[in-house]
Design a protein around this motif. Structure first.
Motif, PDB file in Angstrom:
ATOM      1  N   LEU A  74      32.569  31.901  35.209  1.00 17.29           N
ATOM      2  CA  LEU A  74      33.692  32.016  36.131  1.00 17.29           C
ATOM      3  C   LEU A  74      33.594  33.341  36.880  1.00 17.29           C
ATOM      4  O   LEU A  74      33.501  34.408  36.258  1.00 17.29           O
ATOM      5  CB  LEU A  74      35.029  31.959  35.389  1.00 17.29           C
ATOM      6  CG  LEU A  74      35.604  30.578  35.075  1.00 17.29           C
ATOM      7  CD1 LEU A  74      34.722  29.848  34.066  1.00 17.29           C
ATOM      8  CD2 LEU A  74      37.021  30.699  34.531  1.00 17.29           C
ATOM      9  N   ASP A  75      33.630  33.254  38.193  1.00 14.54           N
ATOM     10  CA  ASP A  75      33.596  34.410  39.079  1.00 14.54           C
ATOM     11  C   ASP A  75      34.961  34.495  39.753  1.00 14.54           C
ATOM     12  O   ASP A  75      35.243  33.766  40.692  1.00 14.54           O
ATOM     13  CB  ASP A  75      32.473  34.232  40.113  1.00 14.54           C
ATOM     14  CG  ASP A  75      32.528  35.266  41.220  1.00 14.54           C
ATOM     15  OD1 ASP A  75      32.792  36.437  40.914  1.00 14.54           O
ATOM     16  OD2 ASP A  75      32.299  34.901  42.396  1.00 14.54           O
ATOM     17  N   MET A  76      35.819  35.387  39.254  1.00 17.83           N
ATOM     18  CA  MET A  76      37.204  35.443  39.700  1.00 17.83           C
ATOM     19  C   MET A  76      37.394  36.634  40.632  1.00 17.83           C
ATOM     20  O   MET A  76      37.309  37.787  40.216  1.00 17.83           O
ATOM     21  CB  MET A  76      38.141  35.551  38.490  1.00 17.83           C
ATOM     22  CG  MET A  76      37.857  34.515  37.401  1.00 17.83           C
ATOM     23  SD  MET A  76      37.918  32.792  37.991  1.00 17.83           S
ATOM     24  CE  MET A  76      39.657  32.605  38.329  1.00 17.83           C
ATOM     25  N   VAL A  77      37.649  36.344  41.911  1.00 14.54           N
ATOM     26  CA  VAL A  77      37.614  37.371  42.950  1.00 14.54           C
ATOM     27  C   VAL A  77      38.993  37.687  43.512  1.00 14.54           C
ATOM     28  O   VAL A  77      39.246  38.789  43.976  1.00 14.54           O
ATOM     29  CB  VAL A  77      36.658  36.940  44.088  1.00 14.54           C
ATOM     30  CG1 VAL A  77      36.566  38.001  45.166  1.00 14.54           C
ATOM     31  CG2 VAL A  77      35.267  36.642  43.531  1.00 14.54           C
ATOM     32  N   GLY A  78      39.916  36.739  43.493  1.00 13.37           N
ATOM     33  CA  GLY A  78      41.246  36.970  44.056  1.00 13.37           C
ATOM     34  C   GLY A  78      42.137  37.737  43.090  1.00 13.37           C
ATOM     35  O   GLY A  78      41.667  38.569  42.326  1.00 13.37           O
ATOM     36  N   ALA A  79      43.449  37.459  43.138  1.00 18.62           N
ATOM     37  CA  ALA A  79      44.418  38.124  42.247  1.00 18.62           C
ATOM     38  C   ALA A  79      44.254  39.633  42.301  1.00 18.62           C
ATOM     39  O   ALA A  79      44.004  40.290  41.298  1.00 18.62           O
ATOM     40  CB  ALA A  79      44.295  37.603  40.820  1.00 18.62           C
ATOM     41  N   TYR A  80      44.425  40.199  43.502  1.00 17.19           N
ATOM     42  CA  TYR A  80      44.200  41.624  43.694  1.00 17.19           C
ATOM     43  C   TYR A  80      45.430  42.467  43.338  1.00 17.19           C
ATOM     44  O   TYR A  80      45.380  43.699  43.391  1.00 17.19           O
ATOM     45  CB  TYR A  80      43.796  41.906  45.147  1.00 17.19           C
ATOM     46  CG  TYR A  80      44.884  41.611  46.157  1.00 17.19           C
ATOM     47  CD1 TYR A  80      45.768  42.596  46.590  1.00 17.19           C
ATOM     48  CD2 TYR A  80      45.039  40.331  46.684  1.00 17.19           C
ATOM     49  CE1 TYR A  80      46.772  42.327  47.496  1.00 17.19           C
ATOM     50  CE2 TYR A  80      46.030  40.049  47.602  1.00 17.19           C
ATOM     51  CZ  TYR A  80      46.892  41.052  48.002  1.00 17.19           C
ATOM     52  OH  TYR A  80      47.900  40.770  48.901  1.00 17.19           O
ATOM     53  N   ARG A  81      46.537  41.817  42.981  1.00 14.59           N
ATOM     54  CA  ARG A  81      47.756  42.534  42.596  1.00 14.59           C
ATOM     55  C   ARG A  81      48.125  42.217  41.152  1.00 14.59           C
ATOM     56  O   ARG A  81      47.726  41.178  40.614  1.00 14.59           O
ATOM     57  CB  ARG A  81      48.921  42.120  43.509  1.00 14.59           C
ATOM     58  CG  ARG A  81      48.835  42.624  44.921  1.00 14.59           C
ATOM     59  CD  ARG A  81      49.868  41.946  45.797  1.00 14.59           C
ATOM     60  NE  ARG A  81      51.173  41.832  45.143  1.00 14.59           N
ATOM     61  CZ  ARG A  81      52.303  42.320  45.645  1.00 14.59           C
ATOM     62  NH1 ARG A  81      52.283  42.950  46.797  1.00 14.59           N
ATOM     63  NH2 ARG A  81      53.444  42.164  45.008  1.00 14.59           N
ATOM     64  N   PRO A  82      48.912  43.096  40.500  1.00 17.92           N
ATOM     65  CA  PRO A  82      49.285  42.867  39.096  1.00 17.92           C
ATOM     66  C   PRO A  82      50.132  41.631  38.860  1.00 17.92           C
ATOM     67  O   PRO A  82      50.241  41.166  37.722  1.00 17.92           O
ATOM     68  CB  PRO A  82      50.062  44.146  38.733  1.00 17.92           C
ATOM     69  CG  PRO A  82      49.621  45.174  39.701  1.00 17.92           C
ATOM     70  CD  PRO A  82      49.346  44.431  40.973  1.00 17.92           C
ATOM     71  N   ASP A  83      50.751  41.087  39.922  1.00 18.35           N
ATOM     72  CA  ASP A  83      51.596  39.903  39.756  1.00 18.35           C
ATOM     73  C   ASP A  83      50.905  38.624  40.220  1.00 18.35           C
ATOM     74  O   ASP A  83      51.544  37.590  40.374  1.00 18.35           O
ATOM     75  CB  ASP A  83      52.918  40.080  40.499  1.00 18.35           C
ATOM     76  CG  ASP A  83      52.728  40.247  42.014  1.00 18.35           C
ATOM     77  OD1 ASP A  83      51.567  40.442  42.450  1.00 18.35           O
ATOM     78  OD2 ASP A  83      53.727  40.182  42.746  1.00 18.35           O
TER      79      ASP A  83
END
Length: 310
Positions: A214-223
């Motif tokens: 799994l290459d997880m690139v998004g979710a750049y914020r703590p929420d």
């Protein structure tokens, strides 16, 4: 000002992947990036301002200024905008400026491909691309440059946009298919690359099968999250850099806060992998997760590569 078109021509894969791997082994100063959420009454979510400096003694220094406006797609604008400033450390003079979104897309994709080269199965042939933004075609090309990808599945909330991504990567001469059902196709993938602005998990551990990466690139914020807790509990977890990953992304910060994940369970970052301080011995059935949050040395490595070709 070096425009996006020129940056995209110069920064090719896997040459950029190699350059970023080398950068992770070098002595590059990278202060913590500054992250500001700017209230925006005209949208449901804040606009984020990121300031990312990095420098190499006696060589070059760079600062990236980027804004992230998640609702810009409604305004027919890119969600990520900004500029990169490249300076000479010796004289302090400004050498050049570069289009930051294209630089960011290229280096982000290259970092994911670098992690895949360390973590995914060498025979990985099917890639599932989750997300239809600017990063999607770059991630597809980068992954295909380090693994023998023969088939790509593309999923997005809009099937039409997924079909557009398929058209954008047609030059790769790889079988590409837009899909409208994520759950039923996920088991076909050897590598799952996810780059979205989702605030809720899109990838669930119950859907995964042995051997996937799994290459997880998004979710750049703590929420924000792109994967649920069971993805982490089923997998060997890696990040691009510990400092950013532990506090900036909900995919890591939330499971840490709830006790689902511990710091000790995160095996290594790209520094340790590139420097051979951690060597993964991958069993065929292992599931691996790489969480990317971005690092300023990746930007500097990419900017130096562009500048050297002028």
């Amino acid at each position: 000002m070096i425009p996006a078109e020129q940056i995209n021509q110069i920064l090719t894969f896997p040459a950029l992947v190699d350059a970023i791997e080398q950068a992770f082994t070098q002595d590059i100063s990278v202060p913590p990036r500054l992250h500001f959420d700017m209230e925006n009454p005209k949208a449901a979510r804040e606009t984020t301002l990121l300031m990312m400096p990095a420098w190499q003694a006696g060589d070059l220094a760079g600062v990236k200024l980027v804004t992230v406006a998640p609702e810009n797609s409604k305004k027919q604008l890119p969600s990520i905008q900004g500029i990169y400033l490249l300076f000479d450390v010796d004289t302090g003079s400004l050498k050049t400026t570069l289009d930051a979104p294209s630089l960011t897309a290229k280096r982000t994709a290259a970092a994911s491909a670098l992690a895949s080269r360390f973590l995914s199965r060498p025979d990985s042939s099917t890639l599932l691309m989750v997300g239809t933004g600017t990063l999607a075609p770059q991630l597809i090309a980068a992954h295909a440059s380090v693994r023998p990808i023969t088939k790509v599945l593309v999923w997005g909330r809009s099937l039409a946009k997924a079909q557009q991504i398929c058209q954008q990567v047609a030059h790769l001469a790889i079988e590409v298919e837009a899909i409208d059902d994520l759950e039923t196709h996920i088991a076909q993938a050897d590598i799952i690359s996810c780059a979205t602005l989702s605030q809720q998990p899109l990838i669930f551990g119950d859907w995964l099968v042995p051997g996937q990466h799994l290459d997880m690139v998004g979710a750049y914020r703590p929420d924000m999250r792109e994967m649920d807790d069971s993805c982490l509990t089923k997998a060997r977890v890696f990040v691009d850099n510990f400092e950013g990953a532990l506090r900036e992304t909900g995919d890591i910060a939330i499971p840490l806060a709830t006790g689902v994940l511990t710091k000790e369970a995160i095996k290594a970052d790209l520094f340790a992998l590139s420097r051979k301080e951690y060597v993964i011995e991958r069993e065929q059935g292992d599931i691996t997760v790489f969480k990317s949050v971005g690092h300023a040395l990746e930007d500097l490595a990419a900017a130096k590569m562009v500048y050297s070709k002028l």
